[in-house]
Design an enzyme around this catalytic site. Sequence first.
Site, PDB file in Angstrom:
ATOM      1  N   ASP A  49      29.505  33.241  45.570  1.00  0.00           N
ATOM      2  CA  ASP A  49      30.783  32.522  45.575  1.00  0.00           C
ATOM      3  C   ASP A  49      31.423  32.904  44.237  1.00  0.00           C
ATOM      4  O   ASP A  49      31.068  33.962  43.664  1.00  0.00           O
ATOM      5  CB  ASP A  49      30.551  30.991  45.699  1.00  0.00           C
ATOM      6  CG  ASP A  49      31.846  30.208  45.943  1.00  0.00           C
ATOM      7  OD1 ASP A  49      32.315  30.179  47.079  1.00  0.00           O
ATOM      8  OD2 ASP A  49      32.407  29.647  44.972  1.00  0.00           O
ATOM      9  N   LYS A  56      25.519  24.084  49.468  1.00  0.00           N
ATOM     10  CA  LYS A  56      26.203  24.816  48.403  1.00  0.00           C
ATOM     11  C   LYS A  56      25.439  24.572  47.117  1.00  0.00           C
ATOM     12  O   LYS A  56      24.734  23.566  46.984  1.00  0.00           O
ATOM     13  CB  LYS A  56      27.637  24.307  48.253  1.00  0.00           C
ATOM     14  CG  LYS A  56      28.565  25.289  47.563  1.00  0.00           C
ATOM     15  CD  LYS A  56      29.103  26.352  48.492  1.00  0.00           C
ATOM     16  CE  LYS A  56      29.899  27.379  47.732  1.00  0.00           C
ATOM     17  NZ  LYS A  56      30.581  28.321  48.634  1.00  0.00           N
TER      18      LYS A  56
HETATM   19  P1  NDP Z   1      35.251  35.793  42.449  1.00  0.00           P
HETATM   20  O1  NDP Z   1      34.479  35.220  41.323  1.00  0.00           O
HETATM   21  O2  NDP Z   1      34.966  37.163  42.904  1.00  0.00           O
HETATM   22  O3  NDP Z   1      36.814  35.729  42.095  1.00  0.00           O
HETATM   23  C1  NDP Z   1      37.426  34.522  41.807  1.00  0.00           C
HETATM   24  C2  NDP Z   1      38.878  34.780  41.454  1.00  0.00           C
HETATM   25  O4  NDP Z   1      39.557  33.531  41.365  1.00  0.00           O
HETATM   26  C3  NDP Z   1      39.059  35.461  40.099  1.00  0.00           C
HETATM   27  O5  NDP Z   1      40.214  36.243  40.124  1.00  0.00           O
HETATM   28  C4  NDP Z   1      39.209  34.262  39.175  1.00  0.00           C
HETATM   29  O6  NDP Z   1      39.919  34.533  37.986  1.00  0.00           O
HETATM   30  C5  NDP Z   1      40.035  33.337  40.029  1.00  0.00           C
HETATM   31  N1  NDP Z   1      39.783  31.960  39.611  1.00  0.00           N
HETATM   32  C6  NDP Z   1      38.579  31.319  39.543  1.00  0.00           C
HETATM   33  N2  NDP Z   1      38.737  30.073  39.077  1.00  0.00           N
HETATM   34  C7  NDP Z   1      40.049  29.932  38.860  1.00  0.00           C
HETATM   35  C8  NDP Z   1      40.833  28.867  38.381  1.00  0.00           C
HETATM   36  N3  NDP Z   1      40.286  27.690  38.038  1.00  0.00           N
HETATM   37  N4  NDP Z   1      42.190  29.054  38.318  1.00  0.00           N
HETATM   38  C9  NDP Z   1      42.748  30.239  38.659  1.00  0.00           C
HETATM   39  N5  NDP Z   1      42.036  31.294  39.112  1.00  0.00           N
HETATM   40  C10 NDP Z   1      40.722  31.132  39.203  1.00  0.00           C
HETATM   41  O7  NDP Z   1      35.122  34.732  43.642  1.00  0.00           O
HETATM   42  P2  NDP Z   1      35.390  34.955  45.202  1.00  0.00           P
HETATM   43  O8  NDP Z   1      36.504  35.919  45.400  1.00  0.00           O
HETATM   44  O9  NDP Z   1      34.102  35.176  45.847  1.00  0.00           O
HETATM   45  O10 NDP Z   1      35.870  33.485  45.629  1.00  0.00           O
HETATM   46  C11 NDP Z   1      37.256  33.108  45.655  1.00  0.00           C
HETATM   47  C12 NDP Z   1      37.422  31.887  46.528  1.00  0.00           C
HETATM   48  O11 NDP Z   1      36.991  32.196  47.865  1.00  0.00           O
HETATM   49  C13 NDP Z   1      36.607  30.647  46.128  1.00  0.00           C
HETATM   50  O12 NDP Z   1      37.353  29.486  46.445  1.00  0.00           O
HETATM   51  C14 NDP Z   1      35.386  30.722  47.029  1.00  0.00           C
HETATM   52  O13 NDP Z   1      34.791  29.445  47.222  1.00  0.00           O
HETATM   53  C15 NDP Z   1      36.036  31.231  48.304  1.00  0.00           C
HETATM   54  N6  NDP Z   1      35.121  31.851  49.260  1.00  0.00           N
HETATM   55  C16 NDP Z   1      34.389  32.948  48.909  1.00  0.00           C
HETATM   56  C17 NDP Z   1      33.553  33.548  49.828  1.00  0.00           C
HETATM   57  C18 NDP Z   1      32.814  34.795  49.522  1.00  0.00           C
HETATM   58  O14 NDP Z   1      32.275  35.391  50.473  1.00  0.00           O
HETATM   59  N7  NDP Z   1      32.767  35.270  48.308  1.00  0.00           N
HETATM   60  C19 NDP Z   1      33.374  32.971  51.184  1.00  0.00           C
HETATM   61  C20 NDP Z   1      34.276  31.878  51.485  1.00  0.00           C
HETATM   62  C21 NDP Z   1      35.090  31.345  50.528  1.00  0.00           C
HETATM   63  P3  NDP Z   1      39.130  34.593  36.580  1.00  0.00           P
HETATM   64  O15 NDP Z   1      38.544  35.959  36.525  1.00  0.00           O
HETATM   65  O16 NDP Z   1      40.174  34.344  35.547  1.00  0.00           O
HETATM   66  O17 NDP Z   1      38.099  33.501  36.627  1.00  0.00           O
END
Ligand code: NDP
Length: 448
Positions: A168, A128
Amino acid sequence: MPLSERVELIFQDVVKRNPGEVEFHQAVKEVLESVAPVLVKYPEFAEAKIIERICEPERQTIFRVPWVDDNGQVQINRGFRIQFNSALGPYKGGLRFHPSVYLGIIKFLGFEQIFKNSLTGLPIGGAKGGSDFDPKGKSNGEVMRFCQSFMTELYRIIGEHTDVPAGDIGVGGREIGYLFGQYRKLTRRFDGALTGKSLNWGGSNLRPEATGYGAVYFANDMLSTRGESVQGKTAAVSGSGNVAQYTVEKLNTLGARVVTLSDSNGTIVDMDGISGEKLAWVMELKNVRRGRISEYANHFKGAQYLAGKRPWSVPCDLAFPSATQNEIEEDDARQLVQNGCYCVSEGANMPSHADAVEVFLDAKILYGPGKAANAGGVAVSGLEMNQNAGCMRRSREDVDAQLRTIMHSIHENCVKYGRENGFVNYVKGANIAGFVKVADAMVQQGYV
Ligand code: NDP
């Protein structure tokens, strides 16, 4: 010395050697608790010091990322790449750009990735990376300059057969584009050293959809153990980024009603359901205009915005935490269970605090931990590597069929290793199934 005591000492040593990295400690503790009881069956693992070795990354790279903002000011961020374990294949795991990123976050994510990647059945190791850079509020030019500077250091340690990063939090199609452009310029190679690429230039069909779709397929498989499916159920989804968006899309297709989305500022509740048309609006809001989820409640009458709140107080049958780590605390878990939620499928990585996991396991609900439920993303990334190596592209239908098969086989493995008196403990199942395969490979490859 009893085995449980030996494992506890190893854990204490991990805490001592990695001070202050609380998320990493949390992830290690969970895995060690699951695998300790089965170690009696595998004396060769103790002899080869597998637990001690698996908790120590193979390589950790930390680097300076200087870039110039739109006002001509020099900015400095910190970059990370933790190459945790390559016993099963080239390192593989995403890059996270978020101000909360520090060594402990990247190490927890890299550690989880080892077992997740093992569960997919594909030949990929765990890694990562990321940076404390915050893409929010930055211009496209600033994001591009940052990505170019980040890759100017990262390119030295990645490659299609060594280490293959992806996206991510904060790293989506735009960032992967800028990163790949710089990689190509520096190396003069067009290869599969990054996944999540655009479909026009080496990307795989269904990669953006894969994590969200996979989390829903996993929920359906868990529900099928009770003769049920997601159809007709009410679902709470958190986040509004990549994973959340495609979780909603698949839930809608399969006949569920999604009533929440959120971001780091608050939650929207729409009891009429976030239909396809409303989801398209959200995608434009988040991916193009890069706005806040609160705007949803201004646009769609009948929806409510809960400032500063998470979705977990909203009654639902199914929960899909899809934002970030530790977003479900013990009280949230209790409220979910009290309100009738009986299936949690984690799109995010480690979204449930250890105390919340206890609540789910005590209540014997269907609880799919992230390393199993969200493995669809890295699985399709693995298929993207495969397509790049063969200079070919698989159809959307073909990739979707493979994704379903992989999620199904992860579910079967969790059931195989996690069954306890008529209940499936998916945490134990995922950890043991993921661990045994990596441990076997490490024993066979000697002390490296
Ligand atoms: P994005 O950046 O596309 O979206 C992240 C979302 O989570 C946004 O809505 C963001 O809100 C919110 N968020 C981020 N940090 C926080 C926080 N501290 N508290 C509350 N909300 C928060 O990321 P992804 O959708 O790609 O990833 C989401 C999760 O899925 C992560 O845990 C990631 O590790 C996991 N994941 C992703 C994969 C992928 O293929 N993308 C694969 C496997 C797991 P805001 O806009 O306010 O920051």
